[in-house]
Design a protein around this motif. Structure first.
Motif, PDB file in Angstrom:
ATOM      1  N   SER A  14     -39.292 -97.730   5.502  1.00 40.75           N
ATOM      2  CA  SER A  14     -38.826 -96.338   5.402  1.00 40.75           C
ATOM      3  C   SER A  14     -37.917 -96.059   4.206  1.00 40.75           C
ATOM      4  O   SER A  14     -37.244 -95.037   4.173  1.00 40.75           O
ATOM      5  CB  SER A  14     -38.144 -95.919   6.717  1.00 40.75           C
ATOM      6  OG  SER A  14     -37.380 -96.961   7.259  1.00 40.75           O
ATOM      7  N   SER A  15     -37.938 -96.920   3.187  1.00 36.62           N
ATOM      8  CA  SER A  15     -37.099 -96.640   2.005  1.00 36.62           C
ATOM      9  C   SER A  15     -37.646 -95.498   1.158  1.00 36.62           C
ATOM     10  O   SER A  15     -36.902 -94.868   0.407  1.00 36.62           O
ATOM     11  CB  SER A  15     -37.014 -97.886   1.110  1.00 36.62           C
ATOM     12  OG  SER A  15     -36.312 -98.897   1.760  1.00 36.62           O
ATOM     13  N   ARG A  38     -37.894-104.428   3.003  1.00 38.93           N
ATOM     14  CA  ARG A  38     -37.661-105.854   2.729  1.00 38.93           C
ATOM     15  C   ARG A  38     -36.291-106.079   2.122  1.00 38.93           C
ATOM     16  O   ARG A  38     -35.754-107.167   2.162  1.00 38.93           O
ATOM     17  CB  ARG A  38     -38.767-106.393   1.827  1.00 38.93           C
ATOM     18  CG  ARG A  38     -40.054-106.638   2.615  1.00 38.93           C
ATOM     19  CD  ARG A  38     -41.247-106.745   1.729  1.00 38.93           C
ATOM     20  NE  ARG A  38     -41.536-105.457   1.112  1.00 38.93           N
ATOM     21  CZ  ARG A  38     -42.601-105.190   0.370  1.00 38.93           C
ATOM     22  NH1 ARG A  38     -43.469-106.130   0.129  1.00 38.93           N
ATOM     23  NH2 ARG A  38     -42.794-103.990  -0.131  1.00 38.93           N
ATOM     24  N   LYS A  39     -35.722-105.021   1.501  1.00 41.38           N
ATOM     25  CA  LYS A  39     -34.328-105.115   1.064  1.00 41.38           C
ATOM     26  C   LYS A  39     -33.686-103.730   1.121  1.00 41.38           C
ATOM     27  O   LYS A  39     -34.391-102.711   1.039  1.00 41.38           O
ATOM     28  CB  LYS A  39     -34.214-105.717  -0.329  1.00 41.38           C
ATOM     29  CG  LYS A  39     -34.843-104.910  -1.455  1.00 41.38           C
ATOM     30  CD  LYS A  39     -34.521-105.614  -2.754  1.00 41.38           C
ATOM     31  CE  LYS A  39     -34.896-104.959  -4.031  1.00 41.38           C
ATOM     32  NZ  LYS A  39     -35.824-103.936  -4.251  1.00 41.38           N
ATOM     33  N   LEU A  40     -32.377-103.729   1.283  1.00 42.91           N
ATOM     34  CA  LEU A  40     -31.645-102.455   1.259  1.00 42.91           C
ATOM     35  C   LEU A  40     -31.232-102.191  -0.183  1.00 42.91           C
ATOM     36  O   LEU A  40     -30.516-102.985  -0.782  1.00 42.91           O
ATOM     37  CB  LEU A  40     -30.403-102.542   2.167  1.00 42.91           C
ATOM     38  CG  LEU A  40     -29.438-101.352   2.107  1.00 42.91           C
ATOM     39  CD1 LEU A  40     -30.105-100.045   2.491  1.00 42.91           C
ATOM     40  CD2 LEU A  40     -28.224-101.591   3.015  1.00 42.91           C
ATOM     41  N   ASP A  41     -31.716-101.092  -0.760  1.00 41.31           N
ATOM     42  CA  ASP A  41     -31.318-100.737  -2.117  1.00 41.31           C
ATOM     43  C   ASP A  41     -30.797 -99.296  -2.124  1.00 41.31           C
ATOM     44  O   ASP A  41     -30.534 -98.714  -1.063  1.00 41.31           O
ATOM     45  CB  ASP A  41     -32.475-100.939  -3.108  1.00 41.31           C
ATOM     46  CG  ASP A  41     -33.726-100.153  -2.703  1.00 41.31           C
ATOM     47  OD1 ASP A  41     -33.590 -99.156  -1.971  1.00 41.31           O
ATOM     48  OD2 ASP A  41     -34.839-100.541  -3.120  1.00 41.31           O
ATOM     49  N   GLU A  42     -30.700 -98.727  -3.317  1.00 43.32           N
ATOM     50  CA  GLU A  42     -30.080 -97.389  -3.406  1.00 43.32           C
ATOM     51  C   GLU A  42     -30.881 -96.323  -2.644  1.00 43.32           C
ATOM     52  O   GLU A  42     -30.308 -95.347  -2.157  1.00 43.32           O
ATOM     53  CB  GLU A  42     -29.833 -96.963  -4.873  1.00 43.32           C
ATOM     54  CG  GLU A  42     -31.029 -96.815  -5.767  1.00 43.32           C
ATOM     55  CD  GLU A  42     -31.592 -98.166  -6.251  1.00 43.32           C
ATOM     56  OE1 GLU A  42     -32.609 -98.131  -6.957  1.00 43.32           O
ATOM     57  OE2 GLU A  42     -31.040 -99.234  -5.917  1.00 43.32           O
ATOM     58  N   ARG A  43     -32.209 -96.533  -2.490  1.00 44.78           N
ATOM     59  CA  ARG A  43     -33.005 -95.538  -1.749  1.00 44.78           C
ATOM     60  C   ARG A  43     -32.625 -95.541  -0.272  1.00 44.78           C
ATOM     61  O   ARG A  43     -32.430 -94.495   0.351  1.00 44.78           O
ATOM     62  CB  ARG A  43     -34.503 -95.840  -1.894  1.00 44.78           C
ATOM     63  CG  ARG A  43     -35.020 -95.772  -3.311  1.00 44.78           C
ATOM     64  CD  ARG A  43     -36.378 -96.411  -3.415  1.00 44.78           C
ATOM     65  NE  ARG A  43     -36.361 -97.770  -2.863  1.00 44.78           N
ATOM     66  CZ  ARG A  43     -37.432 -98.510  -2.620  1.00 44.78           C
ATOM     67  NH1 ARG A  43     -38.619 -98.036  -2.885  1.00 44.78           N
ATOM     68  NH2 ARG A  43     -37.332 -99.726  -2.119  1.00 44.78           N
ATOM     69  N   GLY A  44     -32.465 -96.731   0.284  1.00 43.63           N
ATOM     70  CA  GLY A  44     -32.060 -96.857   1.682  1.00 43.63           C
ATOM     71  C   GLY A  44     -30.652 -96.324   1.892  1.00 43.63           C
ATOM     72  O   GLY A  44     -30.364 -95.635   2.884  1.00 43.63           O
ATOM     73  N   GLU A  45     -29.776 -96.643   0.921  1.00 47.38           N
ATOM     74  CA  GLU A  45     -28.383 -96.172   1.048  1.00 47.38           C
ATOM     75  C   GLU A  45     -28.326 -94.648   0.984  1.00 47.38           C
ATOM     76  O   GLU A  45     -27.569 -94.012   1.725  1.00 47.38           O
ATOM     77  CB  GLU A  45     -27.524 -96.800  -0.050  1.00 47.38           C
ATOM     78  CG  GLU A  45     -27.135 -98.227   0.303  1.00 47.38           C
ATOM     79  CD  GLU A  45     -26.688 -99.056  -0.888  1.00 47.38           C
ATOM     80  OE1 GLU A  45     -26.655 -98.534  -2.019  1.00 47.38           O
ATOM     81  OE2 GLU A  45     -26.386-100.256  -0.660  1.00 47.38           O
TER      82      GLU A  45
END
Ligand code: NAD
Length: 256
Positions: A14-15, A38-45
């Motif tokens: 869902s990023s 698979r990783k939390l990046d600026e889109r997820g934040e």
């Protein structure tokens, strides 16, 4: 409409794209959302911030759903974050373009493990959780028009979404006695990063649009609206179905 007050939803992958639109749509109707990638990046934040600003809550769990143990861990962790898990949206998916005779085992495994195997065992973990707590549940799978129509050079993708079609049909019957509903949403051509090469190729884009009666690509929000319906109590009597969100693509017919 606030159809998800006191409900928690997990949206895999869902990023960005359709998954992000589903997360935002359901949060806007009161859902607490577990995001995944698979990783939390600026889109997820940014999504967590947007959902918090709406007055709802969001958490991100990193997991690669193509690995069975990770798909199971994701669901099990998600059940604990906000105290319950009511809705599972299996959105994460990948596609790889190749002539059939050039498809490697590695590519086949990536597509099948992400689009079908991870979904299968994620659903199994969710069903076990619902059954243990004697609680109802809702599952929405992001399938594709290619659970129904061909997509030459994407054989593994079609096999995975075709498998998802029958998985949903089968589980609808098996899970109905436990008050667990399951449906598929089948997007047509939607404007998301998965279609980057299509969006950058005007000629190809025009030929795709020719096959779509509504003469436009879909938006992630068009898909999210149907997911939000199927996951809500308004769809209480709907299970085992596929809803096409494709501007008429699947059954289009050229009048001569
Ligand atoms: P996208 O590539 O924009 O987004 C997919 C997301 O899933 C990405 O954030 C990606 O990182 C994540 N993801 C991929 N593999 C993962 C894994 N193993 N574990 C966790 N996360 C993972 O794609 P999209 O267009 O938003 O597609 C979402 C779903 O909709 C997919 O299942 C796709 O097959 C389906 N779909 C899309 C279209 C379309 O035209 N965009 C059409 C039909 C079906």
């Amino acid at each position: 409409m606030k159809r998800y007050v006191n409900k928690t939803v997990l949206v895999t992958g869902s990023s960005q794209g359709i998954g992000a639109a589903c997360a935002l749509r359901m949060a806007s109707e009161g859902a607490k959302v577990i995001l995944n990638g698979r990783k939390l990046d600026e889109r997820g934040e940014a999504l967590i911030r947007a959902i918090t600003e709406m007055g709802s809550k969001a958490e991100f769990i990193t997991a690669d759903i193509s690995i069975t143990a990770e798909a199971v861990r994701l669901v099990n962790e998600a059940t604990g974050v906000f105290g319950a898990l009511d809705i599972l949206v299996n959105n994460a998916g990948v596609e790889k373009k190749h002539d059939f005779w050039d498809v490697t085992e590695e590519e086949y495994d990536l597509v099948m493990d992400t689009n079908l195997k991870g979904v299968f065992f994620g659903i199994q973990a969710f069903v076990k959780y619902c059954m243990a707590g004697k609680k109802p549940g809702v599952i929405v799978n992001m399938s594709s028009v290619h659970e129904e129509i061909i997509f030459p050079h994407f054989a593994a993708y079609c096999a995975s979404k075709g498998g998802l079609k029958m998985l949903t049909r089968n589980l609808a019957t098996e899970l109905a006695p436990y008050q667990i509903r399951i449906n598929n949403v089948a997007p047509g051509a939607i404007s998301t990063p998965i279609n980057k090469s299509l969006l950058e190729n005007k000629e190809l884009l025009n030929s795709v649009l020719e096959n779509i009666p509504m003469k436009r690509l879909g938006k992630p929000e068009d898909v999210a609206a149907i997911v939000a319906f199927l996951a809500s109590d308004e769809a209480a009597y709907v299970t085992g179905s596929t809803y096409f969100v494709d501007g008429g693509l699947t059954w289009h017919y050229e009048e001569q």
